[in-house]
Design an enzyme around this catalytic site. Structure first.
Site, PDB file in Angstrom:
ATOM      1  N   GLY A 146       0.815  -1.215   0.000  1.00 40.10           N
ATOM      2  CA  GLY A 146       0.000   0.000   0.000  1.00 40.10           C
ATOM      3  C   GLY A 146       0.844   1.259   0.000  1.00 40.10           C
ATOM      4  CG  ASP A 190      11.084   8.780   6.455  1.00 38.87           C
ATOM      5  OD1 ASP A 190      10.509   8.416   5.400  1.00 38.87           O
ATOM      6  OD2 ASP A 190      12.199   9.324   6.450  1.00 38.87           O
ATOM      7  CG  ASP A 232       5.004  -3.314  -5.194  1.00 38.61           C
ATOM      8  OD1 ASP A 232       5.629  -4.366  -5.424  1.00 38.61           O
ATOM      9  OD2 ASP A 232       5.539  -2.319  -4.685  1.00 38.61           O
TER      10      ASP A 232
HETATM   11  P1  AMP Z   1       8.685   1.383  -3.800  1.00 37.36           P
HETATM   12  O1  AMP Z   1       9.932   0.590  -3.691  1.00 37.36           O
HETATM   13  O2  AMP Z   1       8.880   2.862  -3.837  1.00 37.36           O
HETATM   14  O3  AMP Z   1       7.799   0.912  -4.896  1.00 37.36           O
HETATM   15  O4  AMP Z   1       7.894   1.139  -2.420  1.00 37.36           O
HETATM   16  C1  AMP Z   1       7.564  -0.155  -1.919  1.00 37.36           C
HETATM   17  C2  AMP Z   1       6.688  -0.009  -0.695  1.00 37.36           C
HETATM   18  O5  AMP Z   1       7.390   0.652   0.359  1.00 37.36           O
HETATM   19  C3  AMP Z   1       5.431   0.799  -0.883  1.00 37.36           C
HETATM   20  O6  AMP Z   1       4.434   0.224  -0.079  1.00 37.36           O
HETATM   21  C4  AMP Z   1       5.825   2.176  -0.398  1.00 37.36           C
HETATM   22  O7  AMP Z   1       4.711   2.944   0.006  1.00 37.36           O
HETATM   23  C5  AMP Z   1       6.714   1.830   0.783  1.00 37.36           C
HETATM   24  N1  AMP Z   1       7.701   2.882   1.103  1.00 37.36           N
HETATM   25  C6  AMP Z   1       8.819   3.200   0.402  1.00 37.36           C
HETATM   26  N2  AMP Z   1       9.485   4.205   1.008  1.00 37.36           N
HETATM   27  C7  AMP Z   1       8.781   4.540   2.116  1.00 37.36           C
HETATM   28  C8  AMP Z   1       8.936   5.505   3.158  1.00 37.36           C
HETATM   29  N3  AMP Z   1       9.988   6.331   3.211  1.00 37.36           N
HETATM   30  N4  AMP Z   1       7.985   5.551   4.121  1.00 37.36           N
HETATM   31  C9  AMP Z   1       6.928   4.727   4.106  1.00 37.36           C
HETATM   32  N5  AMP Z   1       6.725   3.795   3.158  1.00 37.36           N
HETATM   33  C10 AMP Z   1       7.634   3.701   2.176  1.00 37.36           C
HETATM   34 MG    MG Z   2       6.142   1.230  -5.712  1.00 32.92          MG
END
Ligand code: AMP
Ligand code: MG
Length: 487
Positions: A92, A127, A254
């Protein structure tokens, strides 16, 4: 006197209304000192928004979700995902929000989405924030992809928040305002399926059909037709990535869209020296998402989508699996056709030529450029000069010049069209060393290098004097390039 109009943004809440089970209504964190770092004026105009009013203090608050227009319902979206092959049932939007949907000047519906807008109930240990550098990377690489006619989410703005973000040290924080034809992912379907609520799964599929693949509604088996439409969109998308040397870096389920747009520019980079094993991401130790693996991974992700959709294909599970397998089998052919057609265009060869003739030539070329680790982008662009009879620059890229000459002689005999080549081979891509330089300067408050890089890569085919530095690969002292995830 030039008085900027009051910024206005009319947003629908269609996703939140139709699929409340996949949302958590949420608000963006308040930014202490919002400062505009970059605004995409042409995209703003496409959306029917007035760029001047978006630059006002009120406009900035709209762009980062600190001012929510009447009728909008910002939500964090729920989705699952296979990350590096392992299933996470609850990912999510941990640091993102869907502000709502907007109807652009062209009548098309698009999502307005925030990244780096604060912790949500999906944040886990994160964060919820984003640093300036990675948000500028998403902006510049996404705009470069768009200019290369590769389907992609786009960036409307990056706004500095005035809040520090703790990474390796303290970094300035930012929010990216992202525009997408939707944020439906393979992981959205995996989430709906995992709830066991078949009615939710069906409503999600109906929403996806209406929004992206309306022709599927007319098919005998609409949900299988939806699956095949996603498969076709992804086959052509990944073929386009491969043709320009784009390495996504984190092709988790995702991060794969239902629309067929590229999404989530994290540890992505453009390959320079041709090598299928090219990996930039620091966390991709096994090379799962290496350049050359991308088509196979796309197919693997599509198999996960088929699994999620299975109960909608057919009540009888065995028959549903047979249908899914039959559809999935089409991926390789569709990917191969898209890639071969693109490669023929890159080589300036007529599509009337027999594949029996072009295919061995392409295979031989791949071996040649791999053996010598020739710069992918420079090779194709300088090859068009050889089509015009000036082979010196392209020959200079090879040590084994005789091997290249032998290949080039057979290629030239097919009558390559140099103008076709120049329309299909960019001269300016976001070179890794230039992206790093622009991000470092942007983080320190100097946005000029980013502006110049954007100027080059948003007209990628159009060679311009003075931009020679944007066409060249990195110097040796740039070293082995690594990108970082979760930033
Ligand atoms: P991503 O690798 O950017 O596709 O993110 C994978 C998952 O990690 C997703 O659910 C993002 O919302 C969560 N996520 C990535 N960075 C953060 C962050 N700094 N704080 C909270 N959730 C994060
Ligand atoms: Mg993502």
């Amino acid at each position: 006197m030039n008085i900027a109009l009051r910024p206005s943004l009319t947003l629908d809440d269609r996703f939140a209304r139709e699929l409340p089970e996949l949302t958590v209504p949420w608000q963006a964190e308040k930014a202490p000192d919002p400062r505009l770092l970059v605004l995409n004026e042409s995209l703003a105009s496409e959306l029917g928004l007035d760029p001047a009013s978006l630059r006002t203090p009120e406009g900035l608050r709209l762009l980062i979700g600190n001012l929510v227009p009447d009728g909008a319902t910002p939500v964090a979206q729920a989705y699952s995902g296979h990350q590096f092959g392992g299933f996470s049932p609850r990912l999510g939007d941990g640091r993102a929000l869907l502000l709502g949907e907007i109807v652009g000047a062209d009548g098309r519906l698009r999502d307005i989405h925030l990244k780096g807008s604060g912790r949500t109930p999906f944040a886990r240990s994160g964060d919820g924030l984003a640093a300036v550098g990675p948000m500028l990377r998403e902006y510049v690489v996404g705009e470069a992809m768009h200019a290369l006619s590769i389907p992609t989410t786009r960036s409307l703005a990056v706004v500095g928040t005035g809040r520090s973000v703790l990474r390796k040290g303290l970094l300035p924080g930012a929010v990216l305002t992202r525009v997408a034809s939707s944020h439906l992912r393979v992981g959205s379907f995996q989430y709906a399926r995992a709830t066991g609520d078949m009615n939710l799964l069906r409503r999600l599929a109906d929403h996806a059909i209406a929004r992206h693949h309306p022709e599927a509604a007319e098919a005998g088996r609409p949900y299988l037709a939806l699956f095949e439409a996603v498969l076709a969109a992804q086959a052509t998308l990944v073929a386009q990535w491969m043709l320009v040397g784009f390495v996504h870096g984190v092709m988790n389920t995702d991060n794969m869209t239902i629309s067929g747009e590229t999404i989530d520019y994290g540890p992505c980079a453009f390959m320079e020296a041709f090598d299928p094993a090219t990996v930039y991401s620091s966390i991709d130790e096994g090379g799962r998402y290496a350049y050359g693996n991308q088509p196979v991974i796309a197919e693997w992700n599509l198999a996960r989508l088929a699994e999620a959709l299975l109960p909608l294909f057919q009540d009888d599970q065995e028959q549903a699996v047979a249908l899914a397998v039959e559809s999935l089998d089409k991926f390789r052919g569709q990917y191969g056709d898209a890639w071969s057609a693109g490669m023929r265009a890159k080589l300036g060869l007529s599509d009337r030529l027999d594949v029996e003739v072009t295919s061995p030539l392409v295979d031989e070329l791949t071996t040649l450029v791999h053996a010598e680790r020739v710069d992918h982008t420079s090779f194709f662009r300088t090859l068009s000069r050889a089509a015009r009879g000036h082979a010196d620059s392209v020959r200079g890229l090879f040590v084994d010049v005789a091997a290249f000459d032998s290949w080039a002689q057979r290629w030239r005999a097919l009558g390559p069209d140099a103008d076709l080549m120049d329309r299909n081979n960019p001269i300016y891509i976001p070179r890794n060393h230039l992206v790093e330089e622009a991000l470092a300067a942007g983080t320190a408050g100097d946005l000029d290098p980013l502006g110049r890089l954007l100027g080059a890569v948003t007209r990628p085919y159009d060679e311009r004097p003075g931009l020679e530095g944007y066409a060249a690969g990195a110097q040796e002292d740039f070293g082995t390039y690594q990108t970082f995830c979760g930033t």
